[in-house]
Design a protein around this motif. Structure first.
Motif, mmCIF file in Angstrom:
data_model
loop_
_atom_site.group_PDB
_atom_site.id
_atom_site.type_symbol
_atom_site.label_atom_id
_atom_site.label_comp_id
_atom_site.label_asym_id
_atom_site.label_seq_id
_atom_site.Cartn_x
_atom_site.Cartn_y
_atom_site.Cartn_z
ATOM 1 N N ILE A 171 0.858 -1.185 0.000
ATOM 2 C CA ILE A 171 0.000 0.000 0.000
ATOM 3 C C ILE A 171 0.892 1.232 0.000
ATOM 4 C CG2 ILE A 171 -1.811 1.267 1.208
ATOM 5 C CD1 ILE A 171 -2.618 -1.319 2.575
ATOM 6 N N TYR A 172 0.673 2.109 -0.992
ATOM 7 C CA TYR A 172 1.442 3.343 -1.118
ATOM 8 C C TYR A 172 0.474 4.526 -1.027
ATOM 9 C CZ TYR A 172 4.784 0.023 -3.088
ATOM 10 O OH TYR A 172 5.617 -1.051 -3.285
ATOM 11 N N LEU A 173 0.545 5.260 0.077
ATOM 12 C CA LEU A 173 -0.375 6.383 0.306
ATOM 13 C C LEU A 173 0.383 7.657 0.659
ATOM 14 C CD1 LEU A 173 -3.069 4.529 2.475
ATOM 15 C CD2 LEU A 173 -3.201 5.063 0.042
ATOM 16 N N SER A 174 1.644 7.726 0.372
ATOM 17 C CA SER A 174 2.446 8.885 0.778
ATOM 18 C C SER A 174 2.004 10.157 0.063
ATOM 19 C CB SER A 174 3.924 8.625 0.484
ATOM 20 O OG SER A 174 4.154 8.563 -0.913
ATOM 21 N N ASN A 175 2.363 11.283 0.651
ATOM 22 C CA ASN A 175 2.132 12.603 0.056
ATOM 23 C C ASN A 175 0.653 12.866 -0.232
ATOM 24 O OD1 ASN A 175 5.065 11.678 -0.861
ATOM 25 N ND2 ASN A 175 5.046 13.907 -0.774
ATOM 26 N N ASN A 176 -0.149 12.694 0.813
ATOM 27 C CA ASN A 176 -1.552 13.088 0.804
ATOM 28 C C ASN A 176 -1.816 13.908 2.059
ATOM 29 O OD1 ASN A 176 -3.210 11.774 -1.514
ATOM 30 N ND2 ASN A 176 -1.859 10.119 -0.854
ATOM 31 N N TRP A 177 -3.078 13.967 2.482
ATOM 32 C CA TRP A 177 -3.452 14.691 3.703
ATOM 33 C C TRP A 177 -4.218 13.754 4.633
ATOM 34 C CZ3 TRP A 177 -1.142 19.279 4.041
ATOM 35 C CH2 TRP A 177 -0.760 19.913 2.862
ATOM 36 N N ILE A 178 -3.801 12.494 4.654
ATOM 37 C CA ILE A 178 -4.480 11.469 5.434
ATOM 38 C C ILE A 178 -4.171 11.672 6.917
ATOM 39 C CG2 ILE A 178 -4.682 8.982 5.836
ATOM 40 C CD1 ILE A 178 -3.823 8.655 2.846
ATOM 41 N N THR A 179 -5.213 11.639 7.739
ATOM 42 C CA THR A 179 -5.044 11.919 9.177
ATOM 43 C C THR A 179 -4.970 10.659 10.028
ATOM 44 O OG1 THR A 179 -7.453 12.120 9.395
ATOM 45 C CG2 THR A 179 -6.201 14.144 9.001
ATOM 46 N N GLY A 180 -5.407 9.527 9.515
ATOM 47 C CA GLY A 180 -5.376 8.305 10.304
ATOM 48 C C GLY A 180 -6.249 7.233 9.696
ATOM 49 N N PHE A 181 -6.643 6.276 10.531
ATOM 50 C CA PHE A 181 -7.424 5.126 10.093
ATOM 51 C C PHE A 181 -8.828 5.193 10.692
ATOM 52 C CE2 PHE A 181 -3.018 4.085 9.777
ATOM 53 C CZ PHE A 181 -2.908 3.305 8.640
ATOM 54 N N HIS A 182 -9.744 4.524 10.041
ATOM 55 C CA HIS A 182 -11.133 4.486 10.503
ATOM 56 C C HIS A 182 -11.192 4.093 11.980
ATOM 57 C CE1 HIS A 182 -15.448 3.830 10.362
ATOM 58 N NE2 HIS A 182 -15.265 2.621 10.875
ATOM 59 N N LEU A 199 4.167 -0.766 3.444
ATOM 60 C CA LEU A 199 3.224 0.311 3.768
ATOM 61 C C LEU A 199 3.980 1.623 3.805
ATOM 62 C CD1 LEU A 199 0.452 1.348 4.529
ATOM 63 C CD2 LEU A 199 0.931 0.775 6.912
ATOM 64 N N GLU A 200 3.688 2.497 2.849
ATOM 65 C CA GLU A 200 4.319 3.819 2.784
ATOM 66 C C GLU A 200 3.259 4.881 3.016
ATOM 67 O OE1 GLU A 200 6.625 4.547 -0.676
ATOM 68 O OE2 GLU A 200 8.189 3.125 -0.106
ATOM 69 N N MET A 201 3.394 5.615 4.130
ATOM 70 C CA MET A 201 2.463 6.684 4.463
ATOM 71 C C MET A 201 3.206 7.946 4.863
ATOM 72 S SD MET A 201 -0.726 4.804 6.338
ATOM 73 C CE MET A 201 -1.680 6.313 6.084
ATOM 74 N N GLN A 202 4.408 8.114 4.380
ATOM 75 C CA GLN A 202 5.172 9.309 4.703
ATOM 76 C C GLN A 202 4.546 10.556 4.084
ATOM 77 O OE1 GLN A 202 6.188 6.812 2.807
ATOM 78 N NE2 GLN A 202 7.536 7.436 1.126
ATOM 79 N N ASP A 203 4.833 11.687 4.691
ATOM 80 C CA ASP A 203 4.356 12.981 4.184
ATOM 81 C C ASP A 203 2.838 13.041 4.113
ATOM 82 O OD1 ASP A 203 6.910 14.530 3.382
ATOM 83 O OD2 ASP A 203 7.210 12.573 2.478
ATOM 84 N N ASN A 204 2.198 12.758 5.245
ATOM 85 C CA ASN A 204 0.762 12.928 5.401
ATOM 86 C C ASN A 204 0.502 13.780 6.638
ATOM 87 O OD1 ASN A 204 -1.207 11.376 3.517
ATOM 88 N ND2 ASN A 204 0.526 9.973 3.729
ATOM 89 N N SER A 205 -0.674 13.646 7.222
ATOM 90 C CA SER A 205 -1.033 14.390 8.434
ATOM 91 C C SER A 205 -1.470 13.430 9.541
ATOM 92 C CB SER A 205 -2.169 15.384 8.121
ATOM 93 O OG SER A 205 -1.787 16.299 7.121
#
Length: 539
Positions: free
Chosen positions: A271-282, A296-302
């Motif tokens: 899963i690649y979700l980096s560089n968005n404005w994601i704040t967390g999980f449900h 799992l890549e979630m770098q550069d989010n919120s």
């Protein structure tokens, strides 16, 4: 060199000389080559129906050299060093079913003669410099199951005619300069389509969820890659994908939490979700549900709150540059297969769990990045003999006390950054026993005392290229004997600031700094470019 006598085998129907490569380390070279003076090598082999020369060194323009092979159904010329325009003469090979021209240096437009290849089911021209639009007539080659056009310079819009290819299984248009809007609905209805890669173009995806009936019309995807596709939310249809293994939605403008529907897809491995404005999980989930997850890549989010813990299957976990805080939970100790762990640039505090030492000791961890947090306590650096650890970065924290010498040598460690902490100790001369250590950064701590002379003229810091001990409390003379034995530093070239290659399966991450620009987010020592220049001038 492939002998010219092979041209005498006039009844030959199948010839495969692919993948004869060799070399030391990560760079492999072709061991077979074709003499440019023997361009007619295959012209007499008119009975050939299969010719595979992937990784054979050719390095000349194909021109008309294969036009006599009118019986060819399979042609593989990947990674051959071929250059120049895509030869229009290939359009004369009308029996072709399988064509692979990947990773050469082809330029120019896709020849119009390729529309004569009406029996084609597989075409791969990835990794070239092909430009211009994707011709709409590809939509008429009805047998196509695989189109691999990624990593070129293709421009214009994605032809809507491609959505007519009812047999299509893989469509990869990623890493081009395609633009415009693309109505995705029609592609989602291709029942055989399992892999769709559109990322890293300039496309804006439009998805009319009201036209999608997940029970009757939706494809069952294996891979979906929509990086940099101007998405502002998670597409709802993804939640109905029960076979999905790879999902890339990085570099979009997605806001908010990861929805429950996405978290319920148990087949996901990457899963690649980096560089968005994601704040967390449900529901602010901390224990992540994907039991088969490896990447799992979630770098550069919120991301906010406590560190989410992935399953024990994880190999690569990156949540750097977020707003995560608090102490690291003990459950991180369950990540026994982790290869790359990057928690840098968050607001973590407290001591890292005692299991950090055992994580370093396992035979899978390659890179550990805790940079720019508020961790404190002592640094546990332990390496078993079989440890694969190549890189550690504990810089910009509040670690204190003495450095504890490992019981055994970290035989694979290349990069070590303990700078900007509160470590109070004498110079760790024992680091000189690490045979591959190239970068040692101890800047801005409380190191003190006299740096002793090297005990050996051959075995202390044998690979060292960069060292920074500035802003400490060392006294006495700097032993000039080190300057005489640091031969790797003498040969160091500023033009190639590659600090490490961290391997994971068949991929590697290059950590480098070049022209003061961080090329990779991993642990680059770009703060010290000026020091490096000074060292090079000295030698």
């Amino acid at each position: 060199e492939i002998p010219s006598e092979i041209s005498l085998l006039s009844k030959l129907t199948h010839l495969d000389l692919s993948y004869n490569v060799g070399g030391n380390g990560p760079v492999l070279v072709s061991l077979l080559k074709i003499n440019p003076n023997v361009r007619s090598l295959f012209q007499n082999l008119t009975a050939l129906d299969s010719l595979f020369l992937t990784s054979v060194h050719i390095t000349y323009e194909l021109s008309e050299s294969l036009t006599n092979l009118t019986s060819l159904t399979h042609l593989g010329l990947g990674s051959c060093g071929l250059y120049g325009p895509l030869p229009p003469s290939l359009g004369k090979l009308t029996q072709l079913n399988w064509l692979n021209l990947k990773e050469n240096d082809f330029t120019g437009y896709i020849p119009s003669s390729f529309q004569n290849l009406t029996k084609l089911s597989f075409i791969k021209i990835a990794g070239n410099q092909i430009s211009g639009p994707i011709p709409s007539w590809f939509g008429n080659i009805s047998e196509l199951t695989f189109m691999g056009f990624f990593s070129n310079s293709l421009s214009g819009t994605v032809p809507p005619s491609l959505s007519k290819l009812s047999n299509l299984e893989t469509l990869d248009l990623g890493e081009n300069i395609l633009s415009g809007t693309l109505q995705l609905d029609s592609f989602l209805k291709l029942r055989n389509l399992t892999e769709l890669y559109l990322g890293f173009n300039m496309i804006s995806l439009l998805i009319d969820e009201t036209k999608i009936d997940p029970n009757t019309t939706l494809s069952k995807f294996y891979s979906l890659a929509f990086a940099n596709c101007n998405l502002s939310k998670f597409p709802e249809f993804i939640g109905h994908q029960t076979n999905l293994v790879l999902l890339d939605l990085s570099y979009n403008n997605i806001v908010g939490q990861i929805p429950q529907t996405l978290m319920s897809i148990q087949t996901l491995e990457a899963i690649y979700l980096s560089n968005n404005w994601i704040t967390g999980f449900h529901n602010h989930t901390i224990k992540l549900p994907w039991s088969s997850l490896r990447m799992l890549e979630m770098q550069d989010n919120s991301l906010q709150g406590q560190l989410p813990i992935p399953p024990s299957s994880i190999k690569h976990y990156d949540v750097s540059n977020n707003n995560l805080s608090g102490e690291i939970p003990m459950s991180i100790c369950n990540l026994t297969s982790i290869a790359v762990l990057d928690l840098s640039s968050n607001n973590f505090s407290g001591e890292f769990p005692p299991c950090l030492g055992s994580m370093i000791n396992n035979d899978s961890l390659i890179a550990l990045n805790l940079r720019n947090n508020s961790f404190h306590g002592t640094i546990p650096l332990e390496c078993q003999q079989e440890s694969e650890l190549r890189m550690v970065d504990f810089s910009h924290n509040h670690f204190q006390g003495k450095l504890r010498r490992p019981i055994t040598t970290c035989v694979n460690l290349e990069y070590l950054d303990f700078s900007f902490n509160q470590i109070s100790d004498v110079f760790p001369t024992w680091l000189g026993s690490f045979p591959l250590l190239k970068v040692v950064l101890l800047r801005a701590n409380k190191f003190h005392g006299v740096i002793r002379k090297p005990q050996s003229t051959t075995t202390e810091f044998p690979r060292l290229q960069i060292i920074d001990v500035s802003h400490n409390y060392f006294t006495g003379a700097l032993p000039h004997e080190y300057m005489l034995i640091w031969n790797a530093m003498k040969a160091f070239k500023l033009s190639n600031l590659t600090y490490m290659k961290a391997w994971e399966n068949d991929t590697f991450t290059i950590i480098a700094c070049l022209d003061k620009k961080i090329v990779s987010s991993y642990l680059a020592a770009c703060d010290f470019v000026e020091d490096i220049i000074m060292w090079e001038r000295t030698f």
